[in-house]
Write a protein that holds these residues in place. Structure first.
Motif, PDB file in Angstrom:
ATOM      1  N   VAL A 189       0.846  -1.200   0.000  1.00  0.00           N
ATOM      2  CA  VAL A 189       0.000   0.000   0.000  1.00  0.00           C
ATOM      3  C   VAL A 189       0.880   1.249   0.000  1.00  0.00           C
ATOM      4  CG1 VAL A 189      -1.585   1.364   1.417  1.00  0.00           C
ATOM      5  CG2 VAL A 189      -2.041  -1.059   1.027  1.00  0.00           C
ATOM      6  N   ALA A 190       1.909   1.274   0.850  1.00  0.00           N
ATOM      7  CA  ALA A 190       2.821   2.420   0.893  1.00  0.00           C
ATOM      8  C   ALA A 190       3.623   2.529  -0.399  1.00  0.00           C
ATOM      9  CB  ALA A 190       3.756   2.296   2.097  1.00  0.00           C
ATOM     10  N   LEU A 191       4.006   1.402  -0.998  1.00  0.00           N
ATOM     11  CA  LEU A 191       4.769   1.446  -2.242  1.00  0.00           C
ATOM     12  C   LEU A 191       3.962   2.086  -3.364  1.00  0.00           C
ATOM     13  CD1 LEU A 191       6.550  -2.025  -2.326  1.00  0.00           C
ATOM     14  CD2 LEU A 191       7.544   0.198  -1.777  1.00  0.00           C
ATOM     15  N   ALA A 192       2.659   1.786  -3.431  1.00  0.00           N
ATOM     16  CA  ALA A 192       1.819   2.402  -4.453  1.00  0.00           C
ATOM     17  C   ALA A 192       1.788   3.918  -4.275  1.00  0.00           C
ATOM     18  CB  ALA A 192       0.410   1.819  -4.398  1.00  0.00           C
ATOM     19  N   ALA A 210      14.634  -1.442   3.169  1.00  0.00           N
ATOM     20  CA  ALA A 210      15.331  -2.145   2.099  1.00  0.00           C
ATOM     21  C   ALA A 210      15.986  -3.423   2.617  1.00  0.00           C
ATOM     22  CB  ALA A 210      16.365  -1.229   1.455  1.00  0.00           C
ATOM     23  N   ASP A 211      16.562  -3.361   3.811  1.00  0.00           N
ATOM     24  CA  ASP A 211      17.215  -4.543   4.374  1.00  0.00           C
ATOM     25  C   ASP A 211      16.223  -5.676   4.603  1.00  0.00           C
ATOM     26  OD1 ASP A 211      19.576  -3.136   4.369  1.00  0.00           O
ATOM     27  OD2 ASP A 211      19.497  -2.618   6.498  1.00  0.00           O
ATOM     28  N   ALA A 216      12.349  -8.267  -2.345  1.00  0.00           N
ATOM     29  CA  ALA A 216      11.014  -8.801  -2.626  1.00  0.00           C
ATOM     30  C   ALA A 216      10.104  -7.781  -3.301  1.00  0.00           C
ATOM     31  CB  ALA A 216      10.365  -9.304  -1.331  1.00  0.00           C
ATOM     32  N   VAL A 217      10.347  -6.484  -3.076  1.00  0.00           N
ATOM     33  CA  VAL A 217       9.440  -5.461  -3.610  1.00  0.00           C
ATOM     34  C   VAL A 217      10.049  -4.683  -4.762  1.00  0.00           C
ATOM     35  CG1 VAL A 217       8.379  -5.221  -1.331  1.00  0.00           C
ATOM     36  CG2 VAL A 217      10.177  -3.624  -2.012  1.00  0.00           C
ATOM     37  N   ALA A 218      11.266  -5.034  -5.180  1.00  0.00           N
ATOM     38  CA  ALA A 218      11.941  -4.256  -6.218  1.00  0.00           C
ATOM     39  C   ALA A 218      11.118  -4.189  -7.504  1.00  0.00           C
ATOM     40  CB  ALA A 218      13.325  -4.849  -6.501  1.00  0.00           C
ATOM     41  N   GLY A 219      10.403  -5.246  -7.843  1.00  0.00           N
ATOM     42  CA  GLY A 219       9.643  -5.274  -9.081  1.00  0.00           C
ATOM     43  C   GLY A 219       8.468  -4.324  -9.112  1.00  0.00           C
ATOM     44  N   TYR A 220       8.061  -3.806  -7.957  1.00  0.00           N
ATOM     45  CA  TYR A 220       6.942  -2.868  -7.913  1.00  0.00           C
ATOM     46  C   TYR A 220       7.372  -1.435  -8.170  1.00  0.00           C
ATOM     47  CZ  TYR A 220       4.090  -6.582  -5.883  1.00  0.00           C
ATOM     48  OH  TYR A 220       3.400  -7.748  -5.681  1.00  0.00           O
ATOM     49  N   ARG A 314       6.455 -11.847   0.870  1.00  0.00           N
ATOM     50  CA  ARG A 314       5.561 -11.850  -0.293  1.00  0.00           C
ATOM     51  C   ARG A 314       4.566 -10.711  -0.163  1.00  0.00           C
ATOM     52  NH1 ARG A 314       4.089 -18.345  -0.500  1.00  0.00           N
ATOM     53  NH2 ARG A 314       6.230 -19.085  -0.878  1.00  0.00           N
ATOM     54  N   PRO A 315       4.801  -9.608  -0.874  1.00  0.00           N
ATOM     55  CA  PRO A 315       3.850  -8.496  -0.795  1.00  0.00           C
ATOM     56  C   PRO A 315       2.483  -8.912  -1.314  1.00  0.00           C
ATOM     57  CG  PRO A 315       5.887  -7.864  -1.926  1.00  0.00           C
ATOM     58  CD  PRO A 315       5.909  -9.344  -1.790  1.00  0.00           C
ATOM     59  N   HIS A 316       1.441  -8.360  -0.746  1.00  0.00           N
ATOM     60  CA  HIS A 316       0.080  -8.642  -1.190  1.00  0.00           C
ATOM     61  C   HIS A 316      -0.160  -7.873  -2.491  1.00  0.00           C
ATOM     62  CE1 HIS A 316      -4.197  -9.317  -1.185  1.00  0.00           C
ATOM     63  NE2 HIS A 316      -4.149  -9.939  -0.030  1.00  0.00           N
TER      64      HIS A 316
END
Length: 348
Positions: A189-192, A210-211, A216-220, A314-316
C-alpha cells in the motif's frame, strides 16, 4: 454507539472513531484471521464497497473515476459509501439472515449483501464477514443506522508526542516464523503511494525497509538508476537532514492523517504506524556482561533469538493494485510509462 435507523434498537457497544487500517481488505488466502478493529473502535470507508458490481468495460473510464477507481479493473463497486466497520464483538441486537450467509469455505464473505438484521424490526442493517482470507468484521450500512451519543466520556485524540510508539510497533515476523499479514499488506500500500509521489522516477528505499524486504518489492518500483531517495521521518525518528527527496511518515491511528515535518517541502508518503514504528525504533539489545564471564554459581540463560521468517517476504499484490488504482494522480502524464509497464506482466 450506532442504532437502527428504523426502530432505534442499539446495534453496537459504545465505540470511538479511528482511522481505517491499510490492511482492511487484504488478508492471507486459506487462513482464518482475527478481528480487524480493536475493541470499542469503529472506522468509516468513504469509497463505494461491496455489491453491486459492474464490469469495467460496461462502466467506462470517467464513471469509474466517479466511484474512486482510476485504472482498469475487472469490476467496479457501486455499493454503499461511508460504511462503518466494527469488531464483531462490539455488535449488539442483530441476528443472521441465514439465506444470505454464503462464503467460500470457512465462513461468510458478504457476497449477497447485508446478512445481519436488526433484532427489533428485522430490517437488514449490516454485513458480517469472517471467511478465510478476510479480517473478521461487521460492516454497518450507512442508510440503515444512525450514530447517537452513548453517554460515555469522549476519548481525546492523542497528539503525536502522546503516542506510545513502542506499544504501536508491529513485528514483521510472527512467533511461528511467518511474515505478518499486516506487513504484507501495508508495505505494498505504501509502495503504491510512493510510486505516485515520485511521479514514476526510480527511488531508493530507506535502509531499514530495504534490508527487510527490498529484494522482494523491487519489481513494484520504477526501473532505472536511482534518482530519488526515500527516508523515514516522524515523531521519535532521527532529526531530518538536508537531501531527502521523499519522506516515509506514519499515519495517525485516529485521524489517518500523515505526520508532517515542522518545516520543508519534501513530499510525504504515509505508512502504517505499526510498520513505521518498528522500522524507526532501536532494536532490543540482549543483556551481556561488558567484560569477563558470568559469576560463579549463576546459571546460563541464553537470550532468545528473534523469530526468523520461514520464507521470503511476499507483498500482497492486490493491495498494491487496488491502492494504485484509487490514487487520482496515477493518471498524470508523468506516470504514463509506469502505467504502461504496470498494465503488462509484473510481480502483481
Amino acid at each position: 454507539m450506532f442504532v437502527c435507523a428504523g426502530c432505534g434498537t442499539e446495534l453496537t457497544a459504545p465505540v470511538s472513531w479511528v482511522a481505517l487500517p491499510d490492511h482492511t481488505y487484504y488478508g492471507a488466502w486459506e487462513r482464518l484471521h482475527p478481528p480487524l478493529m480493536e475493541p470499542a473502535t469503529y472506522a468509516v470507508e468513504p469509497l463505494p464497497t461491496g455489491p453491486p458490481w459492474r464490469l469495467w468495460d460496461d462502466v467506462g473510464e470517467e464513471p469509474a473515476a466517479g466511484q474512486g477507481v482510476y485504472l482498469p479493473q475487472y469490476a467496479v463497486s457501486f455499493g454503499s459509501r461511508d460504511r462503518v466497520v466494527i469488531a464483531p464483538g462490539d455488535s449488539r441486537g442483530m441476528t443472521l439472515i441465514l439465506e444470505k450467509c454464503e462464503g467460500y469455505c470457512r465462513g461468510i464473505d458478504g457476497r449477497d449483501g447485508p446478512n445481519l438484521a436488526c433484532g427489533g424490526c428485522g430490517r437488514p442493517v449490516a454485513t458480517r464477514m469472517d471467511d478465510c482470507g478476510l479480517w473478521q468484521t461487521v460492516w454497518l450500512e450507512p442508510d440503515e443506522v444512525r450514530r447517537v451519543p452513548s453517554g460515555a466520556p469522549a476519548v481525546p485524540v492523542p497528539g503525536w508526542d502522546e503516542l506510545d510508539l513502542a506499544a504501536c510497533a508491529v513485528a514483521p515476523v510472527e512467533l511461528d516464523g511467518s511474515w505478518s499479514y499486516r506487513w504484507q499488506a501495508a508495505v505494498p500500500v505504501a509502495l503504491a503511494r510512493l510510486v505516485v509521489a515520485c511521479e514514476g522516477h526510480p527511488v531508493t528505499l530507506p535502509g531499514p525497509l530495504a534490508d527487510l524486504v527490498g529484494d522482494a518489492v523491487a519489481g513494484y518500483l520504477p526501473t532505472g538508476p536511482p534518482a530519488l531517495t526515500a527516508r523515514l521521518a516522524g515523531p521519535g525518528a532521527p532529526a531530518l537532514r538536508p537531501g531527502g527527496d521523499i519522506l516515509l511518515v506514519p499515519r495517525h491511528p485516529v485521524t489517518g492523517e500523515p505526520w508532517r515535518p515542522p518545516a520543508g517541502t519534501a513530499p510525504v508518503v504515509p505508512l502504517d504506524l505499526g510498520v513505521w514504528a518498528h522500522l524507526v525504533l532501536p532494536g532490543e539489545t540482549p543483556p551481556q556482561p561488558a567484560t569477563g564471564v558470568l559469576p560463579e554459581g549463576v546459571l546460563r540463560d541464553d537470550y532468545p533469538l528473534p523469530p526468523r521468517p520461514g520464507r521470503s517476504f511476499r507483498p500482497h499484490g492486490r493491495a498494491f493494485r487496488d491502492t494504485l488504482a484509487r490514487l487520482p494522480d496515477i493518471r498524470r502524464p508523468e506516470l504514463r510509462a509506469y502505467r504502461d509497464r504496470y498494465s503488462g506482466p509484473g510481480p502483481w
